[in-house]
Design a protein around this motif. Structure first.
Motif, PDB file in Angstrom:
ATOM      1  N   ASN A   1       0.867   3.985  -3.109  1.00  0.00           N
ATOM      2  CA  ASN A   1       0.535   5.396  -2.853  1.00  0.00           C
ATOM      3  C   ASN A   1       1.611   6.341  -3.380  1.00  0.00           C
ATOM      4  OD1 ASN A   1      -1.901   4.799  -1.614  1.00  0.00           O
ATOM      5  ND2 ASN A   1      -1.011   4.700   0.436  1.00  0.00           N
ATOM      6  N   LEU A   2       2.850   5.848  -3.437  1.00  0.00           N
ATOM      7  CA  LEU A   2       3.949   6.672  -3.946  1.00  0.00           C
ATOM      8  C   LEU A   2       4.171   6.472  -5.446  1.00  0.00           C
ATOM      9  CD1 LEU A   2       6.628   6.300  -1.094  1.00  0.00           C
ATOM     10  CD2 LEU A   2       5.131   8.251  -1.556  1.00  0.00           C
TER      11      LEU A   2
ATOM     12  N   LYS B   1       0.829  -1.208   0.000  1.00  0.00           N
ATOM     13  CA  LYS B   1       0.000   0.000   0.000  1.00  0.00           C
ATOM     14  C   LYS B   1       0.865   1.261   0.000  1.00  0.00           C
ATOM     15  CE  LYS B   1      -3.989  -2.122   2.277  1.00  0.00           C
ATOM     16  NZ  LYS B   1      -4.832  -2.139   3.500  1.00  0.00           N
ATOM     17  N   PHE B   2       1.944   1.236   0.774  1.00  0.00           N
ATOM     18  CA  PHE B   2       2.856   2.374   0.849  1.00  0.00           C
ATOM     19  C   PHE B   2       3.466   2.663  -0.528  1.00  0.00           C
ATOM     20  CE2 PHE B   2       7.200   4.020   1.580  1.00  0.00           C
ATOM     21  CZ  PHE B   2       6.905   5.164   2.306  1.00  0.00           C
TER      22      PHE B   2
END
Length: 283
Positions: free
Chosen positions: A46-47, A42-43
């Motif tokens: 998102n980037l 997820k991290f």
């Protein structure tokens, strides 16, 4: 020799301390992300770090989480489309086939379909009707890209395209084969030789086109969304094959005349699909 001032010593100490803390934070973050790959996925997403997201999605899937394969296939498709690198086609083949190592995979596909349909606008529903179709299509597009278009994934098994038992498949299974072939042609990855070779039509092409009349006869007994899904699949494969042979200067209209002759509710297949689709999204 001039001694460093106390201020300079304090500043240097502060800089080294901050750097050490930052390094420690980065190391802790990396460790945490690798220990909890879903969070890492997820991290990274998102980037906009698709390659990193795929690493974490694979780690999540490797822990026995079937949802991880959904993330993997989506990233495989995106990265293969954007880079054209064979390694992502290879990953897409492997990840789509890994679904079928799960005993209850079809029940899982049904839950995905229900979730996507319940959480998306009506105009997207035909494309979201069957995640199983998406898996088979991704697998076949990738196979064509790596030179293995002679085989297609059918019920989790590798089957030669000339051995597809159209007469034994239900209409949804046949539609999935049509969709996979249409998407492979549209992607530009299918070798023309699979359909036309050495001056003649291949067995694959002949059996595919011969299966269409029986398929069209089955269109009347389904609910509206399934009917749209079935219609779209046969329209797509006919259109894509037609464009491919047009580019070769070969007239195949006689082989697909059944498409032009078929009527649904008093309209041609294309018109009937458009009308039914508009009624569905309005309703």
């Amino acid at each position: 020799m001039e001694q460093p001032s106390i201020r300079k010593v304090i500043l240097k100490t502060a800089v080294f301390t901050v750097a050490a803390l930052l390094l420690a934070c980065v190391m802790v973050a990396v460790i945490v992300l690798f220990c909890f790959p879903l969070g890492g996925y997820k991290f990274s997403v998102n980037l906009g770090l698709e390659r990193s997201a795929l690493v974490f999605a694979e780690k999540y899937a490797d822990k026995g989480n079937i949802d991880g394969l959904v993330y993997c296939v989506e990233l495989d498709e995106e990265l293969f489309s954007s880079t054209g690198k064979q390694k992502y086609a290879d990953k897409m083949i492997a990840h789509t086939e890994e679904f079928f190592e799960y005993e209850d995979v079809y029940a899982y596909f049904d839950k995905l379909d229900e979730y996507y349909l319940d959480n998306s606008p009506a105009y997207t529903h035909v494309g979201l009707y069957s995640y199983y179709e998406y898996v088979v299509s991704c697998n076949y597009v990738a196979r064509c890209a790596v030179g293995d278009g002679d085989n297609i994934l059918l019920d989790g098994e590798e089957v030669g395209v000339v051995n597809v038992p159209y007469g034994e498949l239900n209409e949804a299974q046949t539609a999935i084969v049509y969709s996979a072939v249409a998407k492979a042609i549209a992607s530009g990855n299918m070798d023309v030789g699979l359909l036309y070779d050495d001056g003649g039509f291949t067995e694959f092409y002949t059996e595919l086109s011969d299966s269409v009349p029986q398929f069209l006869d089955s269109l009347g007994g389904s609910d509206t969304l399934q009917t749209l899904f079935l219609m779209r699949s046969v329209i797509s494969v006919a259109d894509e094959i037609g464009k491919l042979f047009d580019s070769l200067g070969i007239d195949i209209s006689a082989d697909w005349q059944c498409i032009n002759d078929y009527t649904y509710g008093g309209s041609t297949l294309h018109d009937a699909y458009t009308a039914l689709y508009l009624d569905y999204i309005k309703g």
